[in-house]
Design a protein around this motif. Sequence first.
Motif, PDB file in Angstrom:
ATOM      1  N   LEU A  24      62.582 -10.434  40.347  1.00 22.88           N
ATOM      2  CA  LEU A  24      62.447  -9.366  41.302  1.00 22.88           C
ATOM      3  C   LEU A  24      62.940  -8.290  40.495  1.00 22.88           C
ATOM      4  CD1 LEU A  24      62.725 -10.701  44.631  1.00 22.88           C
ATOM      5  CD2 LEU A  24      60.572  -9.918  43.525  1.00 22.88           C
ATOM      6  N   ASP A  25      64.308  -8.294  39.836  1.00 17.69           N
ATOM      7  CA  ASP A  25      64.988  -7.216  38.996  1.00 17.69           C
ATOM      8  C   ASP A  25      64.490  -6.692  37.966  1.00 17.69           C
ATOM      9  OD1 ASP A  25      65.442  -9.376  37.496  1.00 17.69           O
ATOM     10  OD2 ASP A  25      67.642  -9.400  37.783  1.00 17.69           O
ATOM     11  N   ARG A  26      63.558  -7.164  37.511  1.00 14.92           N
ATOM     12  CA  ARG A  26      62.795  -6.780  36.114  1.00 14.92           C
ATOM     13  C   ARG A  26      61.818  -5.543  36.675  1.00 14.92           C
ATOM     14  NH1 ARG A  26      60.058 -10.951  32.237  1.00 14.92           N
ATOM     15  NH2 ARG A  26      59.615  -8.999  31.379  1.00 14.92           N
ATOM     16  N   PHE A  27      61.443  -5.344  37.929  1.00 19.23           N
ATOM     17  CA  PHE A  27      60.540  -4.393  38.365  1.00 19.23           C
ATOM     18  C   PHE A  27      61.165  -2.945  38.631  1.00 19.23           C
ATOM     19  CE2 PHE A  27      58.254  -8.400  38.753  1.00 19.23           C
ATOM     20  CZ  PHE A  27      56.796  -8.182  38.249  1.00 19.23           C
ATOM     21  N   ASP A  28      60.334  -1.876  38.322  1.00 12.83           N
ATOM     22  CA  ASP A  28      60.943  -0.645  38.671  1.00 12.83           C
ATOM     23  C   ASP A  28      60.750  -0.188  39.973  1.00 12.83           C
ATOM     24  OD1 ASP A  28      62.198   1.726  38.221  1.00 12.83           O
ATOM     25  OD2 ASP A  28      60.421   2.465  37.219  1.00 12.83           O
ATOM     26  N   GLY A  29      61.594  -0.342  40.959  1.00 17.15           N
ATOM     27  CA  GLY A  29      61.317  -0.176  42.305  1.00 17.15           C
ATOM     28  C   GLY A  29      61.302  -1.322  43.178  1.00 17.15           C
ATOM     29  N   ASP A  30      60.940  -0.993  44.506  1.00 12.74           N
ATOM     30  CA  ASP A  30      60.706  -2.390  45.502  1.00 12.74           C
ATOM     31  C   ASP A  30      59.190  -2.862  44.983  1.00 12.74           C
ATOM     32  OD1 ASP A  30      63.463  -1.751  46.490  1.00 12.74           O
ATOM     33  OD2 ASP A  30      62.753  -0.488  47.837  1.00 12.74           O
ATOM     34  N   VAL A  31      59.370  -4.157  45.571  1.00 16.88           N
ATOM     35  CA  VAL A  31      58.073  -4.894  45.415  1.00 16.88           C
ATOM     36  C   VAL A  31      57.638  -5.541  46.858  1.00 16.88           C
ATOM     37  CG1 VAL A  31      56.924  -6.984  44.435  1.00 16.88           C
ATOM     38  CG2 VAL A  31      58.655  -5.990  42.934  1.00 16.88           C
ATOM     39  N   ASP A  32      56.388  -5.215  47.168  1.00 17.80           N
ATOM     40  CA  ASP A  32      55.969  -5.495  48.544  1.00 17.80           C
ATOM     41  C   ASP A  32      55.938  -7.158  48.660  1.00 17.80           C
ATOM     42  OD1 ASP A  32      54.221  -6.182  50.778  1.00 17.80           O
ATOM     43  OD2 ASP A  32      52.792  -4.691  50.117  1.00 17.80           O
ATOM     44  N   PRO A  33      56.651  -7.516  49.676  1.00 25.07           N
ATOM     45  CA  PRO A  33      56.863  -8.868  50.138  1.00 25.07           C
ATOM     46  C   PRO A  33      55.570  -9.759  49.795  1.00 25.07           C
ATOM     47  CG  PRO A  33      57.997  -7.451  51.775  1.00 25.07           C
ATOM     48  CD  PRO A  33      56.985  -6.566  50.764  1.00 25.07           C
ATOM     49  N   ASP A  34      54.378  -9.054  50.291  1.00 24.61           N
ATOM     50  CA  ASP A  34      53.186  -9.991  50.171  1.00 24.61           C
ATOM     51  C   ASP A  34      52.666 -10.265  48.885  1.00 24.61           C
ATOM     52  OD1 ASP A  34      52.683  -9.780  52.924  1.00 24.61           O
ATOM     53  OD2 ASP A  34      51.447  -7.980  52.967  1.00 24.61           O
ATOM     54  N   LEU A  35      53.358  -9.872  47.703  1.00 17.96           N
ATOM     55  CA  LEU A  35      53.153 -10.078  46.288  1.00 17.96           C
ATOM     56  C   LEU A  35      54.211 -11.146  45.704  1.00 17.96           C
ATOM     57  CD1 LEU A  35      52.501  -6.484  45.003  1.00 17.96           C
ATOM     58  CD2 LEU A  35      50.916  -8.222  45.940  1.00 17.96           C
TER      59      LEU A  35
ATOM     60  N   GLY B  62      44.662 -20.096  53.206  1.00 20.28           N
ATOM     61  CA  GLY B  62      45.097 -18.885  52.956  1.00 20.28           C
ATOM     62  C   GLY B  62      46.371 -18.581  52.380  1.00 20.28           C
ATOM     63  N   HIS B  63      47.073 -19.344  52.051  1.00 16.65           N
ATOM     64  CA  HIS B  63      48.654 -19.111  51.146  1.00 16.65           C
ATOM     65  C   HIS B  63      48.309 -19.025  49.858  1.00 16.65           C
ATOM     66  CE1 HIS B  63      49.734 -21.491  54.889  1.00 16.65           C
ATOM     67  NE2 HIS B  63      50.406 -20.514  55.154  1.00 16.65           N
ATOM     68  N   VAL B  64      49.168 -18.155  49.410  1.00 10.71           N
ATOM     69  CA  VAL B  64      48.896 -17.502  47.984  1.00 10.71           C
ATOM     70  C   VAL B  64      50.236 -18.068  47.251  1.00 10.71           C
ATOM     71  CG1 VAL B  64      48.818 -15.882  46.121  1.00 10.71           C
ATOM     72  CG2 VAL B  64      47.384 -15.887  48.608  1.00 10.71           C
ATOM     73  N   PHE B  65      50.011 -18.844  45.974  1.00  5.74           N
ATOM     74  CA  PHE B  65      51.280 -19.125  45.333  1.00  5.74           C
ATOM     75  C   PHE B  65      51.015 -18.860  43.750  1.00  5.74           C
ATOM     76  CE2 PHE B  65      50.976 -21.919  48.925  1.00  5.74           C
ATOM     77  CZ  PHE B  65      52.043 -21.862  49.572  1.00  5.74           C
ATOM     78  N   CYS B  66      52.264 -18.871  43.135  1.00  2.00           N
ATOM     79  CA  CYS B  66      51.998 -18.682  41.538  1.00  2.00           C
ATOM     80  C   CYS B  66      51.285 -20.152  41.221  1.00  2.00           C
ATOM     81  CB  CYS B  66      53.499 -18.876  40.845  1.00  2.00           C
ATOM     82  SG  CYS B  66      54.228 -17.424  41.245  1.00  2.00           S
ATOM     83  N   ALA B  67      50.273 -19.951  39.948  1.00  2.00           N
ATOM     84  CA  ALA B  67      49.920 -21.109  39.529  1.00  2.00           C
ATOM     85  C   ALA B  67      50.770 -22.058  38.958  1.00  2.00           C
ATOM     86  CB  ALA B  67      48.779 -20.896  38.325  1.00  2.00           C
TER      87      ALA B  67
ATOM     88  N   LEU C 278      41.666 -12.849  42.132  1.00  2.00           N
ATOM     89  CA  LEU C 278      41.444 -11.578  41.107  1.00  2.00           C
ATOM     90  C   LEU C 278      41.737 -10.229  41.689  1.00  2.00           C
ATOM     91  CD1 LEU C 278      38.188 -12.784  39.303  1.00  2.00           C
ATOM     92  CD2 LEU C 278      40.788 -13.254  38.855  1.00  2.00           C
ATOM     93  N   PRO C 279      41.621  -9.799  43.001  1.00  2.00           N
ATOM     94  CA  PRO C 279      42.170  -8.528  43.303  1.00  2.00           C
ATOM     95  C   PRO C 279      43.671  -8.379  43.352  1.00  2.00           C
ATOM     96  CG  PRO C 279      40.052  -9.407  44.557  1.00  2.00           C
ATOM     97  CD  PRO C 279      40.583 -10.570  43.604  1.00  2.00           C
ATOM     98  N   LEU C 280      44.423  -9.698  43.784  1.00  2.00           N
ATOM     99  CA  LEU C 280      45.664  -9.577  44.046  1.00  2.00           C
ATOM    100  C   LEU C 280      46.382  -9.364  42.613  1.00  2.00           C
ATOM    101  CD1 LEU C 280      48.200  -9.608  45.605  1.00  2.00           C
ATOM    102  CD2 LEU C 280      47.995 -12.247  45.991  1.00  2.00           C
ATOM    103  N   LYS C 281      45.552 -10.307  41.505  1.00  2.00           N
ATOM    104  CA  LYS C 281      46.236 -10.197  40.319  1.00  2.00           C
ATOM    105  C   LYS C 281      46.153  -8.901  39.660  1.00  2.00           C
ATOM    106  CE  LYS C 281      45.571 -12.728  35.935  1.00  2.00           C
ATOM    107  NZ  LYS C 281      45.082 -14.091  35.213  1.00  2.00           N
ATOM    108  N   ARG C 282      44.984  -8.445  39.798  1.00  2.00           N
ATOM    109  CA  ARG C 282      44.789  -6.907  39.175  1.00  2.00           C
ATOM    110  C   ARG C 282      45.852  -5.863  39.930  1.00  2.00           C
ATOM    111  NH1 ARG C 282      39.163  -8.131  39.221  1.00  2.00           N
ATOM    112  NH2 ARG C 282      38.917  -7.357  41.553  1.00  2.00           N
ATOM    113  N   LEU C 283      46.071  -6.119  41.115  1.00  2.00           N
ATOM    114  CA  LEU C 283      47.117  -5.255  41.513  1.00  2.00           C
ATOM    115  C   LEU C 283      48.684  -5.615  41.283  1.00  2.00           C
ATOM    116  CD1 LEU C 283      47.871  -3.294  43.983  1.00  2.00           C
ATOM    117  CD2 LEU C 283      48.193  -5.144  45.535  1.00  2.00           C
ATOM    118  N   ILE C 284      48.717  -6.514  40.953  1.00  2.00           N
ATOM    119  CA  ILE C 284      50.184  -7.031  40.434  1.00  2.00           C
ATOM    120  C   ILE C 284      50.341  -6.486  38.896  1.00  2.00           C
ATOM    121  CG2 ILE C 284      51.767  -8.949  39.817  1.00  2.00           C
ATOM    122  CD1 ILE C 284      50.513 -10.530  41.708  1.00  2.00           C
TER     123      ILE C 284
END
Length: 358
Positions: free
Chosen positions: A5-16, A34-39, A69-75
């Motif tokens: 988390l500390d690598r990102f510039d600004g706050d990150v949405d908890p849903d991500l 419907g749950h989402v996790f890292c591969a 894919l939509p969530l991946k493009r957003l990240i």
Amino acid sequence: MGFELDRFDGDVDPDLKCALCHKVLEDPLTTPCGHVFCAGCVLPWVVQEGSCPARCRGRLSAKELNHVLPLKRLILKLDIKCAYAARGCGQVVKLQQLPEHLERCDFAPARCRHAGCGQVLLRRDVEAHMRDACDARPVGRCQEGCGLPLTHGEQRAGGHCCARALRAHNGALQARLGALHKALKKEALRAGKREKSLVAQLAAAQLELQMTALRYQKKFTEYSARLDSLSRCVAAPPGGKGEETKSLTLVLHRDSGSLGFNIIGGRPSVDNHDGSSSEGIFVSKIVDSGPAAKEGGLQIHDRIIEMRKRTVKLPKAHSRDSNAGFIPQLPSLHTPPLSYKKGGGHLACGGAYLNCIG
């Protein structure tokens, strides 16, 4: 696994965030519930536990996981700091551009390329180190008899032991020779397998070509015989003298709904007064291994003169023994009057070309 988390510039949405590693999702996968996790997090869990990490449903297999894919493009559009920020890089780039940046980042770790050094430096400092500061950089050749390269450190120490240097150099050459020999054997094995595969493919292609040539040669011979026989039938005058004809009655067994022959024929044209055409229905083709192809059966250019309820009567164009079999009920054959004339060695019908399976 996810991105810190500390690598990102600004706050990150908890849903991500991943519910397992609690980091920003990397290559997100979703479960049927419907749950989402890292591969990298969910796949080992599902393989080992066989269930959703949220413990919300029954059995779960890796095949049921799907990419989001939509969530991946957003990240991938999030701003992230360089992985070498601790080494001094202050670049902030889009996550999707991070791999390209890391390949050319000046603060990435790089090892000195001089043999015997192995020091790890910043990528931007490697060239200067190898040129000016590395003790393993060559400064000339030994003048004591071995002729091997002399390093800066050895020169500063007053020289080197030629015997020891020669043994080390010989060991390095032997190791390189062994590596090359191993690579050569591997390449030879790969080339041998490839050669066998190509030879097998070539043999298969040649065999297929030969079989195709034989099939076409057989068809060509069959069609030539049919054309010759039909030409003789058309050229023969009605009731003319020539080959001895013989009326035979044949009874054929029907095979899978077919008697195994085609017919062609019609009546002479009303404006054909030269008497060069003959009326009748003739056998134009006999199917191999069919009922009509058996010994004593029909032959090409045989003329069918009568069709009874259960038999077909025909005159034979050459003498042979008559055989008899059995034929099921034949359908009545109703055709409009056809006219034909001799032309080009084949039948040119004035009405329609009659071609039906007996």
